[in-house]
Design an enzyme around this catalytic site. Structure first.
Site, mmCIF file in Angstrom:
data_model
loop_
_atom_site.group_PDB
_atom_site.id
_atom_site.type_symbol
_atom_site.label_atom_id
_atom_site.label_comp_id
_atom_site.label_asym_id
_atom_site.label_seq_id
_atom_site.Cartn_x
_atom_site.Cartn_y
_atom_site.Cartn_z
ATOM 1 N N HIS A 1 2.326 3.544 -9.079
ATOM 2 C CA HIS A 1 2.117 2.117 -9.364
ATOM 3 C C HIS A 1 3.300 1.548 -10.138
ATOM 4 O O HIS A 1 3.709 0.403 -9.912
ATOM 5 C CB HIS A 1 0.816 1.919 -10.161
ATOM 6 C CG HIS A 1 -0.418 2.325 -9.392
ATOM 7 N ND1 HIS A 1 -0.621 1.966 -8.083
ATOM 8 C CD2 HIS A 1 -1.507 3.056 -9.747
ATOM 9 C CE1 HIS A 1 -1.781 2.449 -7.659
ATOM 10 N NE2 HIS A 1 -2.337 3.127 -8.651
ATOM 11 N N LEU B 1 10.504 -20.527 -4.980
ATOM 12 C CA LEU B 1 9.572 -19.705 -4.191
ATOM 13 C C LEU B 1 8.198 -19.908 -4.789
ATOM 14 O O LEU B 1 8.058 -20.004 -6.008
ATOM 15 C CB LEU B 1 9.961 -18.216 -4.317
ATOM 16 C CG LEU B 1 8.997 -17.179 -3.708
ATOM 17 C CD1 LEU B 1 9.083 -17.184 -2.181
ATOM 18 C CD2 LEU B 1 9.315 -15.761 -4.225
ATOM 19 N N ASP C 1 0.824 -1.206 0.000
ATOM 20 C CA ASP C 1 0.000 0.000 0.000
ATOM 21 C C ASP C 1 0.863 1.263 0.000
ATOM 22 O O ASP C 1 1.965 1.269 0.548
ATOM 23 C CB ASP C 1 -0.906 -0.023 1.243
ATOM 24 C CG ASP C 1 -2.059 0.958 1.118
ATOM 25 O OD1 ASP C 1 -2.368 1.394 -0.007
ATOM 26 O OD2 ASP C 1 -2.660 1.289 2.167
HETATM 27 C C1 IPE Z 1 -5.469 -2.766 -0.217
HETATM 28 O O1 IPE Z 1 -5.134 -1.426 -0.307
HETATM 29 C C2 IPE Z 1 -5.398 -3.409 -1.568
HETATM 30 C C3 IPE Z 1 -4.062 -3.533 -2.153
HETATM 31 C C4 IPE Z 1 -2.944 -3.185 -1.601
HETATM 32 C C5 IPE Z 1 -4.019 -4.123 -3.457
HETATM 33 P P1 IPE Z 1 -6.226 -0.268 -0.456
HETATM 34 O O2 IPE Z 1 -5.470 0.994 -0.590
HETATM 35 O O3 IPE Z 1 -7.188 -0.601 -1.515
HETATM 36 O O4 IPE Z 1 -6.991 -0.337 0.942
HETATM 37 P P2 IPE Z 1 -7.776 0.783 1.745
HETATM 38 O O5 IPE Z 1 -8.774 1.357 0.800
HETATM 39 O O6 IPE Z 1 -6.783 1.798 2.178
HETATM 40 O O7 IPE Z 1 -8.374 0.056 2.905
HETATM 41 C C1 IPE Z 2 -1.579 0.272 -3.402
HETATM 42 O O1 IPE Z 2 -1.383 1.638 -3.448
HETATM 43 C C2 IPE Z 2 -1.806 -0.312 -4.778
HETATM 44 C C3 IPE Z 2 -3.212 -0.685 -5.040
HETATM 45 C C4 IPE Z 2 -4.188 -0.668 -4.171
HETATM 46 C C5 IPE Z 2 -3.514 -1.114 -6.383
HETATM 47 P P1 IPE Z 2 -2.588 2.659 -3.415
HETATM 48 O O2 IPE Z 2 -2.991 2.959 -4.812
HETATM 49 O O3 IPE Z 2 -3.672 2.165 -2.523
HETATM 50 O O4 IPE Z 2 -1.888 3.929 -2.776
HETATM 51 P P2 IPE Z 2 -2.470 4.917 -1.664
HETATM 52 O O5 IPE Z 2 -2.982 4.078 -0.555
HETATM 53 O O6 IPE Z 2 -3.571 5.676 -2.337
HETATM 54 O O7 IPE Z 2 -1.313 5.760 -1.275
HETATM 55 MG MG MG Z 3 -4.083 2.378 -0.569
#
Ligand code: IPE
Ligand code: IPE
Ligand code: MG
Length: 245
Positions: free
Chosen positions: A39, A133, A22
């Site tokens: 990303h 792995l 995240d």
């Molecule tokens: C969880 O992260 C999903 C992934 C890392 C793929 P999100 O960014 O979607 O989760 P919330 O919305 O902060 O709970």
């Molecule tokens: C995690 O990063 C990747 C996915 C959920 C696809 P985020 O896109 O949730 O990044 P933040 O949480 O908005 O910083």
């Molecule tokens: Mg996120």
């Protein structure tokens, strides 16, 4: 480090790390870049993480790449993420195969586009026998949906007379989850400072140790995995019992 899993001597040693990757969006925002840039950098961090996992003796690595709920993001971002996924499947999987890594995918596959489903299936087939792995990537994955699907499967089997209700137990249930046959995670890491599960592996995390890191996913390095594993080895995993002292 071997004492950190709860296995007897008859089962092979496994070390399963699950990661909620995240913070890509926040990484980009800090730099006044579009979220996609985060990303992209996140994909580099995935590579470092996989390399680190192999070096550090992790046997199973499960990465949360895209949640069931992430479909609700703006269409542009979803498209960008799917584009990155396509690129990854076309390019990275060959590298994983050369490194003797097996890759599999968990989640609601039918929600992905046909070409992605094909690439996923080809990658799984290509790498199925690899042993360095076991990498599992959760895509269009939601823990509640997974549990509901397992319950529905069991209901159909009962209706068809294949099993009796009294034969439903934790084993028969777990065997209907996407993670069938996999050990439960020993360690869950979430980056970005958020401290929640966000619908990841709800069933499987029952006795997993959690580590929350104040690092945004694109900044994730092998050292973060290393310190998290050290933290895991310092935890006393009791599984509801009492410590042996
Ligand atoms: C969880 O992260 C999903 C992934 C890392 C793929 P999100 O960014 O979607 O989760 P919330 O919305 O902060 O709970
Ligand atoms: C995690 O990063 C990747 C996915 C959920 C696809 P985020 O896109 O949730 O990044 P933040 O949480 O908005 O910083
Ligand atoms: Mg996120």
């Amino acid at each position: 480090m071997h004492s950190m899993t709860s296995q007897d001597n008859n089962t092979p040693h496994t070390l399963h790390v699950a990661i909620i990757m995240d913070g890509n969006g926040r990484w980009a925002k800090k730099r006044f870049l579009p979220r996609t840039a985060g990303h992209k950098k996140g994909a580099d961090a995935v590579r470092r993480c996989i390399e680190g996992a192999v070096e550090l003796g992790v046997t199973h690595l499960t990465l949360f790449g895209f949640s069931s709920e992430n479909w609700k993001r703006p269409q542009d971002e979803v498209n960008d993420l799917m584009g990155l996924l396509r690129y990854y499947l076309k390019n990275e999987v060959i590298r994983l195969h050369k490194e003797n890594i097996s890759v599999r995918f968990i989640g609601e596959r039918n929600k992905l586009s046909d070409d992605i489903i094909q690439d996923i299936e080809a990658s799984e087939k290509l790498t199925a026998q690899n042993t360095a792995l076991q990498l599992t990537i959760a895509l269009s994955y939601g823990g509640r949906a997974e549990i509901v699907n397992a319950a529905r499967d069991l209901a159909y089997d009962v209706q068809a007379g294949l099993i009796a209700p009294q034969d439903i137990n934790e084993n028969s249930f777990a065997n209907r989850l996407f993670t069938k046959g996999m050990p439960d995670p020993d360690l869950l890491i979430r980056t970005s400072g958020e401290q929640r599960i966000s619908n990841f592996l709800l069933w499987q995390l029952a006795y997993t140790e959690f580590v929350f890191l104040d690092v945004l996913w694109p900044d994730f390095e092998k050292k973060h995995l290393e310190t998290s594993l050290k933290e895991l080895s310092s935890r006393d995993r009791r599984y509801g019992m009492i410590s042996d002292c």
